[in-house]
Design an enzyme around this catalytic site. Structure first.
Site, PDB file in Angstrom:
ATOM      1  N   GLY A  10      41.992  70.422  10.006  1.00  0.00           N
ATOM      2  CA  GLY A  10      41.752  71.732  10.604  1.00  0.00           C
ATOM      3  C   GLY A  10      42.856  72.719  10.276  1.00  0.00           C
ATOM      4  N   ALA A  11      42.445  73.899   9.779  1.00  0.00           N
ATOM      5  CA  ALA A  11      43.428  74.951   9.451  1.00  0.00           C
ATOM      6  C   ALA A  11      43.287  76.117  10.421  1.00  0.00           C
ATOM      7  CB  ALA A  11      43.249  75.419   8.012  1.00  0.00           C
ATOM      8  N   GLY A  12      43.187  75.787  11.721  1.00  0.00           N
ATOM      9  CA  GLY A  12      43.222  76.819  12.759  1.00  0.00           C
ATOM     10  C   GLY A  12      44.676  77.089  13.100  1.00  0.00           C
ATOM     11  N   LYS A  38      37.151  72.958   6.842  1.00  0.00           N
ATOM     12  CA  LYS A  38      35.768  73.259   6.464  1.00  0.00           C
ATOM     13  C   LYS A  38      35.672  74.364   5.435  1.00  0.00           C
ATOM     14  CE  LYS A  38      32.758  72.235  10.337  1.00  0.00           C
ATOM     15  NZ  LYS A  38      32.097  72.734  11.514  1.00  0.00           N
ATOM     16  N   GLU A 169      35.950  90.166  26.666  1.00  0.00           N
ATOM     17  CA  GLU A 169      36.353  90.874  25.444  1.00  0.00           C
ATOM     18  C   GLU A 169      35.125  91.231  24.603  1.00  0.00           C
ATOM     19  OE1 GLU A 169      39.603  88.608  23.547  1.00  0.00           O
ATOM     20  OE2 GLU A 169      40.918  90.070  24.523  1.00  0.00           O
ATOM     21  N   ASP A 296      43.371  73.288  20.738  1.00  0.00           N
ATOM     22  CA  ASP A 296      42.375  73.133  21.795  1.00  0.00           C
ATOM     23  C   ASP A 296      42.014  71.683  22.087  1.00  0.00           C
ATOM     24  OD1 ASP A 296      42.332  75.848  21.993  1.00  0.00           O
ATOM     25  OD2 ASP A 296      40.244  76.119  21.384  1.00  0.00           O
ATOM     26  N   LYS A 373      47.995  94.659  23.133  1.00  0.00           N
ATOM     27  CA  LYS A 373      47.052  93.690  22.545  1.00  0.00           C
ATOM     28  C   LYS A 373      47.219  93.671  21.017  1.00  0.00           C
ATOM     29  CE  LYS A 373      43.494  90.899  22.417  1.00  0.00           C
ATOM     30  NZ  LYS A 373      43.842  89.493  22.456  1.00  0.00           N
TER      31      LYS A 373
HETATM   32  P1  FAD Z   1      40.898  76.848  15.804  1.00  0.00           P
HETATM   33  O1  FAD Z   1      41.784  78.007  15.635  1.00  0.00           O
HETATM   34  O2  FAD Z   1      39.542  77.092  16.368  1.00  0.00           O
HETATM   35  O3  FAD Z   1      40.746  76.135  14.392  1.00  0.00           O
HETATM   36  C1  FAD Z   1      40.039  74.956  14.172  1.00  0.00           C
HETATM   37  C2  FAD Z   1      39.890  74.768  12.680  1.00  0.00           C
HETATM   38  O4  FAD Z   1      39.278  73.501  12.418  1.00  0.00           O
HETATM   39  C3  FAD Z   1      38.998  75.812  12.017  1.00  0.00           C
HETATM   40  O5  FAD Z   1      39.612  76.274  10.847  1.00  0.00           O
HETATM   41  C4  FAD Z   1      37.717  75.066  11.709  1.00  0.00           C
HETATM   42  O6  FAD Z   1      37.028  75.555  10.571  1.00  0.00           O
HETATM   43  C5  FAD Z   1      38.258  73.670  11.456  1.00  0.00           C
HETATM   44  N1  FAD Z   1      37.269  72.623  11.679  1.00  0.00           N
HETATM   45  C6  FAD Z   1      36.497  72.424  12.781  1.00  0.00           C
HETATM   46  N2  FAD Z   1      35.741  71.328  12.651  1.00  0.00           N
HETATM   47  C7  FAD Z   1      36.022  70.818  11.429  1.00  0.00           C
HETATM   48  C8  FAD Z   1      35.568  69.685  10.723  1.00  0.00           C
HETATM   49  N3  FAD Z   1      34.655  68.846  11.231  1.00  0.00           N
HETATM   50  N4  FAD Z   1      36.069  69.462   9.486  1.00  0.00           N
HETATM   51  C9  FAD Z   1      36.990  70.296   8.947  1.00  0.00           C
HETATM   52  N5  FAD Z   1      37.469  71.369   9.582  1.00  0.00           N
HETATM   53  C10 FAD Z   1      36.996  71.635  10.804  1.00  0.00           C
HETATM   54  N6  FAD Z   1      43.878  82.623  22.652  1.00  0.00           N
HETATM   55  C11 FAD Z   1      45.002  83.345  22.856  1.00  0.00           C
HETATM   56  O7  FAD Z   1      46.090  82.753  23.002  1.00  0.00           O
HETATM   57  N7  FAD Z   1      44.993  84.708  22.881  1.00  0.00           N
HETATM   58  C12 FAD Z   1      43.861  85.416  22.684  1.00  0.00           C
HETATM   59  O8  FAD Z   1      43.864  86.641  22.710  1.00  0.00           O
HETATM   60  C13 FAD Z   1      42.642  84.706  22.453  1.00  0.00           C
HETATM   61  N8  FAD Z   1      41.508  85.356  22.211  1.00  0.00           N
HETATM   62  C14 FAD Z   1      40.355  84.662  21.913  1.00  0.00           C
HETATM   63  C15 FAD Z   1      39.198  85.380  21.602  1.00  0.00           C
HETATM   64  C16 FAD Z   1      38.030  84.708  21.302  1.00  0.00           C
HETATM   65  C17 FAD Z   1      36.804  85.492  20.963  1.00  0.00           C
HETATM   66  C18 FAD Z   1      38.016  83.277  21.313  1.00  0.00           C
HETATM   67  C19 FAD Z   1      36.744  82.546  20.953  1.00  0.00           C
HETATM   68  C20 FAD Z   1      39.156  82.555  21.619  1.00  0.00           C
HETATM   69  C21 FAD Z   1      40.347  83.240  21.919  1.00  0.00           C
HETATM   70  N9  FAD Z   1      41.540  82.557  22.218  1.00  0.00           N
HETATM   71  C22 FAD Z   1      42.693  83.273  22.445  1.00  0.00           C
HETATM   72  C23 FAD Z   1      41.581  81.086  22.193  1.00  0.00           C
HETATM   73  C24 FAD Z   1      42.082  80.623  20.812  1.00  0.00           C
HETATM   74  O9  FAD Z   1      41.349  81.255  19.799  1.00  0.00           O
HETATM   75  C25 FAD Z   1      42.001  79.115  20.648  1.00  0.00           C
HETATM   76  O10 FAD Z   1      42.685  78.501  21.714  1.00  0.00           O
HETATM   77  C26 FAD Z   1      42.638  78.702  19.313  1.00  0.00           C
HETATM   78  O11 FAD Z   1      41.873  79.205  18.244  1.00  0.00           O
HETATM   79  C27 FAD Z   1      42.779  77.191  19.202  1.00  0.00           C
HETATM   80  O12 FAD Z   1      43.393  76.874  17.989  1.00  0.00           O
HETATM   81  P2  FAD Z   1      43.051  75.510  17.235  1.00  0.00           P
HETATM   82  O13 FAD Z   1      43.989  75.404  16.112  1.00  0.00           O
HETATM   83  O14 FAD Z   1      42.954  74.414  18.212  1.00  0.00           O
HETATM   84  O15 FAD Z   1      41.558  75.727  16.722  1.00  0.00           O
HETATM   85  P1  NAD Z   2      36.668  80.117  30.011  1.00  0.00           P
HETATM   86  O1  NAD Z   2      36.477  78.720  30.397  1.00  0.00           O
HETATM   87  O2  NAD Z   2      37.988  80.739  30.215  1.00  0.00           O
HETATM   88  O3  NAD Z   2      35.588  81.038  30.742  1.00  0.00           O
HETATM   89  C1  NAD Z   2      34.240  80.652  30.853  1.00  0.00           C
HETATM   90  C2  NAD Z   2      33.591  81.389  31.998  1.00  0.00           C
HETATM   91  O4  NAD Z   2      32.223  81.021  32.046  1.00  0.00           O
HETATM   92  C3  NAD Z   2      34.207  81.028  33.347  1.00  0.00           C
HETATM   93  O5  NAD Z   2      34.511  82.215  34.043  1.00  0.00           O
HETATM   94  C4  NAD Z   2      33.113  80.221  34.028  1.00  0.00           C
HETATM   95  O6  NAD Z   2      33.109  80.372  35.424  1.00  0.00           O
HETATM   96  C5  NAD Z   2      31.859  80.820  33.397  1.00  0.00           C
HETATM   97  N1  NAD Z   2      30.700  79.934  33.454  1.00  0.00           N
HETATM   98  C6  NAD Z   2      30.663  78.594  33.305  1.00  0.00           C
HETATM   99  N2  NAD Z   2      29.401  78.132  33.471  1.00  0.00           N
HETATM  100  C7  NAD Z   2      28.624  79.208  33.703  1.00  0.00           C
HETATM  101  C8  NAD Z   2      27.240  79.378  33.945  1.00  0.00           C
HETATM  102  N3  NAD Z   2      26.394  78.344  33.990  1.00  0.00           N
HETATM  103  N4  NAD Z   2      26.756  80.626  34.143  1.00  0.00           N
HETATM  104  C9  NAD Z   2      27.603  81.710  34.109  1.00  0.00           C
HETATM  105  N5  NAD Z   2      28.930  81.586  33.897  1.00  0.00           N
HETATM  106  C10 NAD Z   2      29.434  80.363  33.689  1.00  0.00           C
HETATM  107  O7  NAD Z   2      36.229  80.196  28.471  1.00  0.00           O
HETATM  108  P2  NAD Z   2      36.470  81.338  27.379  1.00  0.00           P
HETATM  109  O8  NAD Z   2      36.384  82.684  27.972  1.00  0.00           O
HETATM  110  O9  NAD Z   2      35.597  80.989  26.227  1.00  0.00           O
HETATM  111  O10 NAD Z   2      37.976  81.092  26.944  1.00  0.00           O
HETATM  112  C11 NAD Z   2      38.355  79.886  26.290  1.00  0.00           C
HETATM  113  C12 NAD Z   2      39.857  79.846  26.156  1.00  0.00           C
HETATM  114  O11 NAD Z   2      40.298  80.876  25.286  1.00  0.00           O
HETATM  115  C13 NAD Z   2      40.560  80.081  27.479  1.00  0.00           C
HETATM  116  O12 NAD Z   2      41.688  79.274  27.540  1.00  0.00           O
HETATM  117  C14 NAD Z   2      40.983  81.523  27.420  1.00  0.00           C
HETATM  118  O13 NAD Z   2      42.169  81.774  28.164  1.00  0.00           O
HETATM  119  C15 NAD Z   2      41.232  81.709  25.935  1.00  0.00           C
HETATM  120  N6  NAD Z   2      40.991  83.120  25.583  1.00  0.00           N
HETATM  121  C16 NAD Z   2      42.037  83.976  25.757  1.00  0.00           C
HETATM  122  C17 NAD Z   2      41.847  85.312  25.480  1.00  0.00           C
HETATM  123  C18 NAD Z   2      43.003  86.268  25.663  1.00  0.00           C
HETATM  124  O14 NAD Z   2      44.092  85.827  25.983  1.00  0.00           O
HETATM  125  N7  NAD Z   2      42.808  87.559  25.452  1.00  0.00           N
HETATM  126  C19 NAD Z   2      40.608  85.774  25.018  1.00  0.00           C
HETATM  127  C20 NAD Z   2      39.549  84.866  24.869  1.00  0.00           C
HETATM  128  C21 NAD Z   2      39.774  83.529  25.165  1.00  0.00           C
END
Ligand code: FAD
Ligand code: NAD
Length: 396
Positions: A10-12, A38, A169, A296, A373
């Site tokens: 994974g390159a996250g 991937k 968001e 994660d 932000k």
């Molecule tokens: P990821 O960054 O998701 O990377 C996983 C990698 O694994 C990907 O490159 C994927 O392609 C690869 N992969 C997956 N499955 C496979 C497989 N089977 N084979 C090969 N490669 C694979 N967190 C914050 O701290 N601040 C924020 O503002 C914030 N905003 C967010 C906004 C959104 C819309 C979302 C969805 C999440 C946000 N988060 C935020 C949460 C944050 O994005 C995740 O916690 C973070 O990306 C986790 O990093 P990771 O390295 O575990 O996984």
């Molecule tokens: P989350 O778990 O934080 O939020 C999911 C929400 O869905 C909760 O409020 C929960 O009560 C609700 N929910 C669950 N089941 C439901 C149902 N059946 N019907 C209606 N609502 C329901 O998940 P997320 O928002 O995807 O965030 C995932 C992670 O990514 C978190 O750790 C979050 O802090 C992080 N994140 C951070 C930022 C940021 O820092 N700006 C932005 C996006 C995500």
């Protein structure tokens, strides 16, 4: 005996940061590092709500791995991991290839947590990767394009299930995109509906109430209808059914109800909670000193409140950095450094020019938070790819 093989999956934020750190500190020929992902690019998961709504080009949310890593130091394999055999120390890819390792780093991120809610897997979208968000954007545009011919309000009703940070968001971005879509497709803005449905009694459960109120006020003003304290019970081809029996008809349901660790971890036989492995202070999977989990997929407990830290990019990046150091320390027989998150705060966007945040104990709102932000987003670019990535992708 050859040099040790380090295999990163994974390159996250977590996996890539580990590879970046290893490149910096490993000596020549001290270890062989292979990264499997991937795609041949890293995407900024934290920005994905923007291309999903169509307010940003998906291409702006990704960068080629060859622009971050030195491919002479890190061997890159584009492939999809299908299984991990921890006893045989082997990882299998979708194309049948087996990769062996001495040290394994699992950074496969998360997947949507559906809590077994019927129909979600088949009928709802999720904001999970570049291809998934392209699909959401195209789907919304196509439905707006259909509206004038078919006049069905389901086509211009969008339901966002879950009002955690991702859901909030995303609806913020949608409110910015809708006026543009209405103009492009000659749709009367008054027929468009955006519902944010939340199971808990408040949006952003657990977050500061004053900031939550501010977010709800801003988003309500921008056209979002909140349904709180009403879990989604079922998702159908026609829309969603809530626990109180109300049905919302919609052709576009986006599930943002939470995440769980990548299923591959559980399938490999690691003990998990919501798909996450409870790692020790060095990010070891229990009982495996040569297997580490970052991002994660790793569950670590915040001792102050006796609850898991939320899965965030902020923590994934810090873990990657620490893990790079600890793998090298392991190889050299040196002392390992325990991982301790250093939380800088949380800032969430509510669309253009609006955000909320808690930085240390300071609450920030509106323009100040929106600027913060961008600073946060640009900072993570810097941590991963240095100044050159900031120059290429920075949010201005
Ligand atoms: P990821 O960054 O998701 O990377 C996983 C990698 O694994 C990907 O490159 C994927 O392609 C690869 N992969 C997956 N499955 C496979 C497989 N089977 N084979 C090969 N490669 C694979 N967190 C914050 O701290 N601040 C924020 O503002 C914030 N905003 C967010 C906004 C959104 C819309 C979302 C969805 C999440 C946000 N988060 C935020 C949460 C944050 O994005 C995740 O916690 C973070 O990306 C986790 O990093 P990771 O390295 O575990 O996984
Ligand atoms: P989350 O778990 O934080 O939020 C999911 C929400 O869905 C909760 O409020 C929960 O009560 C609700 N929910 C669950 N089941 C439901 C149902 N059946 N019907 C209606 N609502 C329901 O998940 P997320 O928002 O995807 O965030 C995932 C992670 O990514 C978190 O750790 C979050 O802090 C992080 N994140 C951070 C930022 C940021 O820092 N700006 C932005 C996006 C995500």
């Amino acid at each position: 005996m050859g040099i040790p093989k380090i295999l990163i999956l994974g390159a996250g934020y977590g996996g890539l940061m580990t590879a970046v750190r290893l490149e910096k500190i490993l000596n020549y020929n001290e270890a062989e590092v292979t990264l499997v992902n991937k795609h041949e690019y890293h995407y900024f998961t934290t920005w994905l709500h923007e291309p999903a709504a169509g307010t940003k080009d998906p291409d702006k949310c990704r960068v080629g791995l060859d622009q971050i890593l030195d491919m002479n130091k890190t061997q890159f394999i584009k492939g999809t991991v299908t299984s991990i055999d921890k006893e045989a120390q082997k990882v299998t890819l979708e194309n049948g290839e087996d990769l062996s390792y001495d040290y394994l780093v699992i950074g496969l991120g998360s997947e949507p947590e559906t809590f077994g809610i019927e129909g979600l897997r088949n009928h709802a979208f999720s904001i999970s990767n570049i291809n998934a968000v392209r699909e959401i954007r195209e789907h919304i545009e196509y439905n707006f394009a259909r509206y004038n011919q078919e006049k069905s309000s389901d086509l211009v009703t969008i339901v966002v299930g879950g009002a955690g940070f991702t859901g909030v968001e995303f609806v913020g971005e949608l409110t910015d995109r809708i006026p543009e879509l209405c103009k492009e497709f000659d749709v009367d803005p008054s027929v468009v509906k955006i519902y944010s449905v939340e199971a808990a009694p408040t949006v952003l459960p657990g977050f500061d109430p004053e900031l939550v109120n501010y977010a709800m006020e801003v988003l309500t003003r921008k056209g979002v209808t909140f349904k709180i304290n009403t879990p989604i019970k079922e998702c159908t081809p026609e829309g969603v059914v809530l626990a109180d029996g109300e049905a919302i008809k919609s052709n576009t349901v986006v599930w943002t109800g939470g995440v769980r660790g990548n299923a591959i971890i559980e399938q490999a036989g690691f003990e998990t909670m919501r798909g996450r492995v409870k790692v020790d202070e060095f990010l070891h999977a229990p009982g495996h000193d040569n297997v580490f989990v970052v991002g994660d997929g790793a569950l670590i407990i915040n001792e102050e409140i006796n609850r898991p830290y939320p899965p965030t990019a902020q923590i994934a990046i810090q873990q990657g950095n620490n893990l790079g150091d600890n793998i090298v320390a392991t190889i050299r027989g040196a002392k390992l450094t325990p991982f301790k998150p250093s939380l800088k705060g949380t800032v969430a966007s509510l669309g253009k020019g609006e955000a909320i945040g808690l930085v240390g104990s300071k609450k920030i709102f509106g323009t100040t938070a929106a600027i913060m932000k961008k600073v946060v987003d640009n900072r993570s670019l810097f941590l991963i790819g240095g100044l050159s990535l900031v120059m290429k992708k920075a949010k201005l």
